[in-house]
Scaffold this active site. Structure first.
Site, PDB file in Angstrom:
ATOM      1  N   ASN A 172     -58.261  16.741  38.705  1.00 60.87           N
ATOM      2  CA  ASN A 172     -57.570  16.435  37.448  1.00 60.87           C
ATOM      3  C   ASN A 172     -58.528  15.917  36.399  1.00 60.87           C
ATOM      4  O   ASN A 172     -59.541  15.293  36.708  1.00 60.87           O
ATOM      5  CB  ASN A 172     -56.470  15.402  37.686  1.00 60.87           C
ATOM      6  CG  ASN A 172     -57.024  14.059  38.123  1.00 60.87           C
ATOM      7  OD1 ASN A 172     -57.285  13.190  37.299  1.00 60.87           O
ATOM      8  ND2 ASN A 172     -57.222  13.879  39.422  1.00 60.87           N
TER       9      ASN A 172
ATOM     10  N   HIS B 213     -65.882  17.247  28.311  1.00 62.50           N
ATOM     11  CA  HIS B 213     -66.997  17.074  27.377  1.00 62.50           C
ATOM     12  C   HIS B 213     -66.426  17.187  25.970  1.00 62.50           C
ATOM     13  O   HIS B 213     -66.867  17.995  25.155  1.00 62.50           O
ATOM     14  CB  HIS B 213     -68.090  18.112  27.634  1.00 62.50           C
ATOM     15  CG  HIS B 213     -69.455  17.491  27.740  1.00 62.50           C
ATOM     16  ND1 HIS B 213     -70.580  18.033  27.176  1.00 62.50           N
ATOM     17  CD2 HIS B 213     -69.870  16.348  28.332  1.00 62.50           C
ATOM     18  CE1 HIS B 213     -71.636  17.274  27.433  1.00 62.50           C
ATOM     19  NE2 HIS B 213     -71.222  16.235  28.139  1.00 62.50           N
ATOM     20  N   ASN B 214     -65.433  16.327  25.701  1.00 63.45           N
ATOM     21  CA  ASN B 214     -64.645  16.449  24.490  1.00 63.45           C
ATOM     22  C   ASN B 214     -65.392  16.034  23.228  1.00 63.45           C
ATOM     23  O   ASN B 214     -65.527  16.811  22.283  1.00 63.45           O
ATOM     24  CB  ASN B 214     -63.371  15.608  24.624  1.00 63.45           C
ATOM     25  CG  ASN B 214     -62.530  16.020  25.813  1.00 63.45           C
ATOM     26  OD1 ASN B 214     -62.616  17.148  26.287  1.00 63.45           O
ATOM     27  ND2 ASN B 214     -61.722  15.101  26.316  1.00 63.45           N
ATOM     28  N   HIS B 215     -65.859  14.796  23.184  1.00 64.62           N
ATOM     29  CA  HIS B 215     -66.501  14.295  21.976  1.00 64.62           C
ATOM     30  C   HIS B 215     -67.774  15.050  21.622  1.00 64.62           C
ATOM     31  O   HIS B 215     -67.970  15.423  20.462  1.00 64.62           O
ATOM     32  CB  HIS B 215     -66.772  12.790  22.105  1.00 64.62           C
ATOM     33  CG  HIS B 215     -65.519  11.959  22.057  1.00 64.62           C
ATOM     34  ND1 HIS B 215     -65.432  10.695  22.605  1.00 64.62           N
ATOM     35  CD2 HIS B 215     -64.295  12.220  21.550  1.00 64.62           C
ATOM     36  CE1 HIS B 215     -64.214  10.222  22.412  1.00 64.62           C
ATOM     37  NE2 HIS B 215     -63.515  11.119  21.773  1.00 64.62           N
TER      38      HIS B 215
ATOM     39  N   GLU C  58     -79.683  11.402  28.397  1.00 63.20           N
ATOM     40  CA  GLU C  58     -78.854  12.326  29.159  1.00 63.20           C
ATOM     41  C   GLU C  58     -79.428  13.737  29.105  1.00 63.20           C
ATOM     42  O   GLU C  58     -78.688  14.732  29.098  1.00 63.20           O
ATOM     43  CB  GLU C  58     -77.415  12.270  28.658  1.00 63.20           C
ATOM     44  CG  GLU C  58     -76.781  10.908  28.918  1.00 63.20           C
ATOM     45  CD  GLU C  58     -75.329  10.792  28.462  1.00 63.20           C
ATOM     46  OE1 GLU C  58     -74.757  11.816  28.042  1.00 63.20           O
ATOM     47  OE2 GLU C  58     -74.784   9.678  28.531  1.00 63.20           O
TER      48      GLU C  58
ATOM     49  N   GLY D  46     -61.763  13.812  40.115  1.00 67.93           N
ATOM     50  CA  GLY D  46     -61.566  14.312  38.762  1.00 67.93           C
ATOM     51  C   GLY D  46     -62.282  13.463  37.740  1.00 67.93           C
ATOM     52  O   GLY D  46     -63.365  12.928  37.995  1.00 67.93           O
TER      53      GLY D  46
ATOM     54  N   HIS E 224     -66.584   5.901  30.126  1.00 68.88           N
ATOM     55  CA  HIS E 224     -66.918   7.219  30.642  1.00 68.88           C
ATOM     56  C   HIS E 224     -67.453   7.150  32.066  1.00 68.88           C
ATOM     57  O   HIS E 224     -67.175   8.031  32.881  1.00 68.88           O
ATOM     58  CB  HIS E 224     -67.964   7.875  29.728  1.00 68.88           C
ATOM     59  CG  HIS E 224     -68.229   9.312  30.034  1.00 68.88           C
ATOM     60  ND1 HIS E 224     -67.327  10.311  29.757  1.00 68.88           N
ATOM     61  CD2 HIS E 224     -69.294   9.924  30.605  1.00 68.88           C
ATOM     62  CE1 HIS E 224     -67.822  11.474  30.140  1.00 68.88           C
ATOM     63  NE2 HIS E 224     -69.014  11.268  30.659  1.00 68.88           N
TER      64      HIS E 224
END
Length: 749
Positions: free
Chosen positions: A512, A105-107, A325, A549, A56
């Site tokens: 992107n 911020h998919n997961h 975070e 991106g 990440h």
């Protein structure tokens, strides 16, 4: 391992066992850290390297391919900051610059949909803020499993509420994006957020720690346990076959948009007062990332007193402090003589701030905690991270997938069957009215929004006096990319480019978000490499740069990866938003013209998916030269007042474009189709648009189309209360609207 694991202790206990695998590090990476330091790392150092070397944060599997995106001198003419900065910055004229970027911020959004999506918005806004700009708008590109699936009912409403909650509270208009459904996203939704900011050229800020003796200030929210390990454990690993149920919920951050709003205004006042030498937002990897990247980007040294960091939980260990975070935090480098003024501004905005260290010239990032040194590393070793040349292999079965094209699928030919097909496509979740989502967003706050969903691109006014504006669009098509990632990525680029052009703007730059499965799968890495190659080649042909991106890997559940899904954002400049074009038919008696060439291209099409649940064949061909000419034609026609509307053709082809244009404008039309009506209505050939010509300007438009070498075919005229296809069928607008608008409310309530 003891919480008082200092550098001295680490040096004297080389045999101590450390949980490097649990933190996402491989055995080789752990040994490399030991070699770099000449000893085993402390617990805090191990935590720092684990997040900084995660996929990440480090892009360790994609760096070798992303280098191909470096713009040429020709592409960089308007570029003020590019790849490697927090966000790209583009000169748009009149002393203005725009910064924009898209991230994933998919997961987190699957584990905790509301907070995952909300903090995705918060994080991308701080990236824009860190460049010195005022954030002025956001967009979102979101993808889910089947609309009627049980888990989609859990995830989608939470994601939408998170996006709307955070963006609305910040007072940022949401001006567009995407909503798509496909079974491949059932266990791994994609939540990609874009933000755009405005600045003057002199406002540009950098993430560097320069000036020995300058102070390092952490300001914003306090540091807590939320998001610990988010970058290394959650965002850089796949979900198990349990669909993510085993994922650690504490890994998802918790957002406070009201604090972020204060932080935005505080930063902008600090910038205006020239009180900042360097700045970095705290997102993935938190304090670990901000200190490392600031130090590595500057003079190469920094000392930090971790006891000075304001905590929400006093029991946090140094490793947890570094990995946290927690949201709404920034880190600034400030000259000693400006610290008091800096603190005064923070107090004005009720933003907590504390000096936690200073810039040094020893080339070392040193951190102390409770009297002991817990971090002592060369910051560049953590900031750069490893670089992997992962094995590539053409996915097994791809040739068979391409060979199993849609040519043998049953196709309607008679009028009633064509009518039914149009309505079936129009009412499918991926093509139906998106207002169930977009009405939860405030698209008009701040008063500068000129166009927003459902228009092709979002358009924001920049300068009241001149009408200068910027247009934005995001696009992606995982079906196309699964058939050919090179061509599919260029199709996504072409569609976003075209959508921006449909507003009358001139496309100038690209961002992107590359969403793929596990990099440990050679087939996935081949897809990624081909997609990046396609984007690089496409941008060179179009003459516009990639400004930056995000790469999001490990998007899969068990061994099942999502479709390769590069999402492309394009930024355009509009010389005068008063001459913008909308997608809806604007009035009656206007000539309807189809631009471009239609071929029988149905591989990966919406028709094949909706009517037959079929995926196979080849995606449509790409002609980027035609895309350039088409964009130039529409911009010239808009400037000269020749067009009344413009709408691109993409998913569902001309049939869906006609229905949308009628519904968006509340105006019917009558058209005549030449040749095979099915191909004319549902082909997804690229490089096409549907425009209506301002009455009386038909000859002017013919001349412009000829001048720009764009095929133009008159297919009908606007007017009436139905969509009429001569000799085939007629559908009242009331019926079109009922079918189009009923789908998502029926599913989600």
């Amino acid at each position: 391992m003891s919480e008082s694991d200092t550098v001295e202790v680490a040096a004297s206990t080389p045999e101590a066992q450390q949980p490097y695998k649990e933190l996402g590090l491989t055995e080789d990476e752990y040994q490399k850290i030991r070699d770099l330091l000449g000893r085993r790392p402390t617990a805090a150092e191990l935590a720092l390297y684990s997040v900084m070397w995660s996929e990440h944060c480090s892009y360790k599997s994609s760096k070798v391919h992303l280098r191909n995106l470096a713009p040429t001198a020709e592409q960089s003419g308007h570029l003020l900051a590019g790849i490697g900065a927090n966000a790209g910055v583009v000169d748009i004229g009149q002393g203005y610059a725009v910064t924009f970027k898209i991230e994933s911020h998919n997961h987190p959004s699957f584990v905790e949909p509301h907070q995952g999506a909300a903090t995705g918005i918060g994080g991308i806004v701080r990236d824009i803020l860190a460049m010195g700009a005022r954030p002025i708008a956001v967009m979102d590109a979101i993808r889910f499993g089947p609309a009627d699936a049980h888990d989609t009912a859990r995830v989608l409403p939470g994601v939408v509420s998170g996006i709307s909650f955070y963006g609305n509270c910040l007072g940022l208009p949401n001006i567009g994006g995407e909503l798509a459904f496909d079974p491949c996203y059932a266990g791994n939704p994609l939540v990609n957020a874009l933000c755009v900011g405005l600045m003057r050229h002199d406002d540009l800020k950098a993430a560097v720690a320069t000036g020995t003796g300058n102070k390092v200030v952490l300001f914003g929210s306090r540091t807590g346990p939320d998001g610990v390990g988010g970058a290394s454990v959650l965002a850089s690993a796949t979900f198990g076959d349990d669909g993510g149920k085993s994922a650690k919920r504490p890994s998802v951050q918790v957002g406070d948009p009201f604090m972020e709003k204060l932080l935005v205004e505080c930063c902008l006042e600090l910038y205006a007062a020239d009180l900042i030498e360097g700045i970095q937002d705290l997102g993935a990897a938190g304090v670990a990332c901000a200190t490392t990247e600031l130090a590595a980007g500057g003079d190469g040294g920094m000392s930090v007193d971790m006891d000075a960091i304001a905590l929400r939980d006093p029991n946090l260990t140094p490793a947890e402090i570094l990995m946290s975070e927690s949201q709404e935090r920034m880190m600034a480098v400030v000259r000693p003589d400006n610290v008091d003024a800096f603190m005064d501004v923070c107090r004005k905005w009720d933003v907590e701030a504390v000096v936690i260290g200073e810039v040094t010239d020893d080339g070392t990032l040193t951190m102390t905690w409770r009297g002991g040194t817990v971090v002592k590393i060369p910051p560049q070793t953590a900031a750069d991270g490893p670089v992997y040349q992962r094995p590539l292999a053409r996915p097994a079965g791809l040739d068979g997938l391409r060979a199993a094209g849609p040519e043998g699928l049953a196709r309607p030919s008679a009028g009633p069957a064509l009518r039914d097909t149009l309505l079936r496509l129009l009412g499918s979740p991926g093509l139906a009215d998106k207002r169930w989502v977009t009405q939860q967003y405030d698209s008009r706050v701040r008063g500068n929004t000129v166009l927003a969903m459902p228009d092709d691109g979002g358009l924001v006014r920049i300068d009241e006096e001149t009408g200068l504006g910027i247009a934005l669009a995001t696009d992606g098509n995982g079906r196309y990319c699964s058939l050919d990632p090179y061509q599919g990525t260029q199709l996504a680029l072409a569609e976003a480019y075209r959508n921006v052009a449909m507003t009358g703007a001139v496309p100038v730059a690209v961002t992107n978000c590359l969403n793929f499965g596990s990099p440990e799968d050679p087939g996935v890495m081949w897809q990624l490499a081909e997609a990046v190659r396609g984007l690089a080649d496409g941008c060179k042909t179009l003459g516009i740069p990639v400004t930056g991106g995000n790469v999001s890997l490990y998007n899969q559940t068990g061994t099942t990866a999502i479709h390769p899904t590069p999402v492309i954002g394009v930024l355009g400049v509009h010389s005068d938003v008063r001459r913008r074009l909308g997608a809806g038919l604007a009035g009656s008696d206007a000539q309807l013209v189809l631009l471009g060439t239609t071929r029988p291209e149905f591989g990966g099409s919406a028709w094949a998916e909706v009517a037959h649940q079929h995926l196979g064949g080849l995606p449509p061909a790409v002609d980027l030269g035609l895309e350039q000419r088409l964009a130039a034609l529409v911009a010239a026609a808009a400037d000269n007042g020749v067009l009344a509307s413009a709408h691109d053709l993409s998913d569902g082809g001309l049939g869906i474009a006609l229905a949308e244009a009628c519904l968006h404008g509340g105006q019917g039309c009558s058209i005549t189709l030449a040749g095979d009506s099915f191909t004319a209505l549902f082909s997804e050939s690229s490089g096409r648009a549907l425009v209506s010509v301002a009455p009386g300007r038909e000859a002017d438009f013919v001349a412009l189309a000829r001048q720009h070498n764009v095929p133009a075919t008159v297919i009908g005229v606007t007017g009436g209360s139905s969509l009429d296809v001569e000799g085939a069928f007629s559908v009242p607008l009331t019926e079109l609207r009922e079918v189009w608008s009923a789908t998502l409310p029926a599913i989600f309530g």
